[in-house]
Design an enzyme around this catalytic site. Structure first.
Site, PDB file in Angstrom:
ATOM      1  N   GLY A  46      34.601  41.607  48.157  1.00 50.14           N
ATOM      2  CA  GLY A  46      35.968  41.981  47.814  1.00 50.14           C
ATOM      3  C   GLY A  46      35.970  43.119  46.819  1.00 50.14           C
ATOM      4  O   GLY A  46      35.014  43.270  46.036  1.00 50.14           O
ATOM      5  N   GLN A  51      38.915  49.146  40.765  1.00 50.54           N
ATOM      6  CA  GLN A  51      37.459  49.147  40.528  1.00 50.54           C
ATOM      7  C   GLN A  51      36.802  50.479  40.925  1.00 50.54           C
ATOM      8  O   GLN A  51      35.663  50.728  40.539  1.00 50.54           O
ATOM      9  CB  GLN A  51      36.791  47.982  41.276  1.00 50.54           C
ATOM     10  CG  GLN A  51      37.188  46.630  40.721  1.00 50.54           C
ATOM     11  CD  GLN A  51      36.493  45.510  41.475  1.00 50.54           C
ATOM     12  OE1 GLN A  51      36.976  45.049  42.490  1.00 50.54           O
ATOM     13  NE2 GLN A  51      35.338  45.088  40.993  1.00 50.54           N
ATOM     14  N   CYS A  94      31.270  39.794  40.252  1.00 51.62           N
ATOM     15  CA  CYS A  94      32.215  40.905  40.333  1.00 51.62           C
ATOM     16  C   CYS A  94      31.425  42.206  40.324  1.00 51.62           C
ATOM     17  O   CYS A  94      30.510  42.365  39.518  1.00 51.62           O
ATOM     18  CB  CYS A  94      33.166  40.846  39.136  1.00 51.62           C
ATOM     19  SG  CYS A  94      34.393  42.159  39.148  1.00 51.62           S
ATOM     20  N   LEU A  95      31.793  43.130  41.210  1.00 52.64           N
ATOM     21  CA  LEU A  95      31.068  44.399  41.279  1.00 52.64           C
ATOM     22  C   LEU A  95      31.221  45.207  39.988  1.00 52.64           C
ATOM     23  O   LEU A  95      30.405  46.084  39.715  1.00 52.64           O
ATOM     24  CB  LEU A  95      31.541  45.230  42.480  1.00 52.64           C
ATOM     25  CG  LEU A  95      31.238  44.615  43.857  1.00 52.64           C
ATOM     26  CD1 LEU A  95      31.808  45.471  44.967  1.00 52.64           C
ATOM     27  CD2 LEU A  95      29.739  44.422  44.042  1.00 52.64           C
ATOM     28  N   HIS A 136      40.743  36.170  43.011  1.00 52.52           N
ATOM     29  CA  HIS A 136      39.908  37.007  42.142  1.00 52.52           C
ATOM     30  C   HIS A 136      40.376  38.471  42.215  1.00 52.52           C
ATOM     31  O   HIS A 136      40.538  39.129  41.177  1.00 52.52           O
ATOM     32  CB  HIS A 136      38.434  36.873  42.580  1.00 52.52           C
ATOM     33  CG  HIS A 136      37.470  37.767  41.882  1.00 52.52           C
ATOM     34  ND1 HIS A 136      36.409  37.287  41.142  1.00 52.52           N
ATOM     35  CD2 HIS A 136      37.379  39.125  41.808  1.00 52.52           C
ATOM     36  CE1 HIS A 136      35.718  38.308  40.644  1.00 52.52           C
ATOM     37  NE2 HIS A 136      36.289  39.432  41.041  1.00 52.52           N
ATOM     38  N   GLU A 137      40.611  38.965  43.442  1.00 49.84           N
ATOM     39  CA  GLU A 137      40.989  40.380  43.600  1.00 49.84           C
ATOM     40  C   GLU A 137      42.420  40.633  43.125  1.00 49.84           C
ATOM     41  O   GLU A 137      42.695  41.670  42.520  1.00 49.84           O
ATOM     42  CB  GLU A 137      40.821  40.818  45.059  1.00 49.84           C
ATOM     43  CG  GLU A 137      39.412  40.674  45.630  1.00 49.84           C
ATOM     44  CD  GLU A 137      38.320  41.310  44.789  1.00 49.84           C
ATOM     45  OE1 GLU A 137      38.612  42.270  44.059  1.00 49.84           O
ATOM     46  OE2 GLU A 137      37.178  40.829  44.828  1.00 49.84           O
ATOM     47  N   HIS A 140      42.519  41.214  39.551  1.00 48.09           N
ATOM     48  CA  HIS A 140      42.154  42.582  39.154  1.00 48.09           C
ATOM     49  C   HIS A 140      43.393  43.477  39.045  1.00 48.09           C
ATOM     50  O   HIS A 140      43.471  44.345  38.175  1.00 48.09           O
ATOM     51  CB  HIS A 140      41.214  43.218  40.184  1.00 48.09           C
ATOM     52  CG  HIS A 140      39.760  42.934  39.950  1.00 48.09           C
ATOM     53  ND1 HIS A 140      39.100  43.326  38.801  1.00 48.09           N
ATOM     54  CD2 HIS A 140      38.827  42.324  40.722  1.00 48.09           C
ATOM     55  CE1 HIS A 140      37.818  42.954  38.895  1.00 48.09           C
ATOM     56  NE2 HIS A 140      37.628  42.342  40.034  1.00 48.09           N
TER      57      HIS A 140
HETATM   58 NI    NI Z   1      35.864  41.500  40.758  1.00 48.87          NI
END
Ligand code: NI
Length: 171
Positions: A46, A51, A94-95, A136-137, A140
């Site tokens: 995701g 990001q 998380c990236l 989660h996304e 963000h």
């Molecule tokens: Ni994330």
């Protein structure tokens, strides 16, 4: 499709609230394609637009398993309509917080309204990994990170570690 650089903790952009997308045009579709390319390259399941440094309300997800056919999903202006009382726990990463993982408890099922890549309104009923990933996304887009759900002590340690690493890199 272009692979974009990811922003990493403690970049302040990660704490910003992303703005709605007013019109779905070729630029927005190109952004979606770049986000998917970046997510697959990472690799991750995701990614929110913020990001890659674009604070707009769009995210991409693919929770298909390795070896399965890809299932890219694009969510524009996503909104959680309902959340189940039942909760589930997943180990999240998380990236933007590479190589850090922690268990997070969230509602097990959510209903999410959004626009797809073509601008059609969709309602998705999600459970399992997709439900967790969506939450989660969407977090963000509101400047919330999964480390906000862990203990304060652990969170401060993670932030400290990444702040130190960012400083070392800047020198
Ligand atoms: Ni994330």
């Amino acid at each position: 499709m272009t692979i974009k650089p990811l922003i990493i903790l403690p970049d302040p952009l990660l704490r910003q609230t992303s703005k709605p997308i007013e019109r779905i045009d070729v630029d927005v579709q190109r952004l979606a394609d770049d986000m998917l390319a970046t997510m697959y390259d990472a690799p991750g399941i995701g990614l929110a637009a913020v990001q890659i440094g674009v604070p707009r309300r769009m995210l991409v997800i693919d929770v298909s398993r390795e070896g399965e056919e890809k299932q890219p999903l694009v969510f524009i202006n996503p909104e959680i309509l309902t959340s189940s009382d039942e909760r589930s726990v997943y180990e999240e990463g998380c990236l933007s917080i590479p190589d850090y993982y922690a268990e997070v408890e969230r509602p097990a099922r959510v209903t999410v309204k959004h626009l797809d890549r073509e601008g059609n309104e969709q309602i998705v009923e999600a459970d399992g990994l997709l439900a967790t990933c969506l939450q989660h996304e969407i977090d963000h887009l509101n400047g919330v990170l999964f480390i906000d759900y862990i203990s304060r002590l652990k969170r401060e340690m993670v932030i400290k570690k990444f702040t130190k690493a960012a400083k070392a890199k800047a020198v």
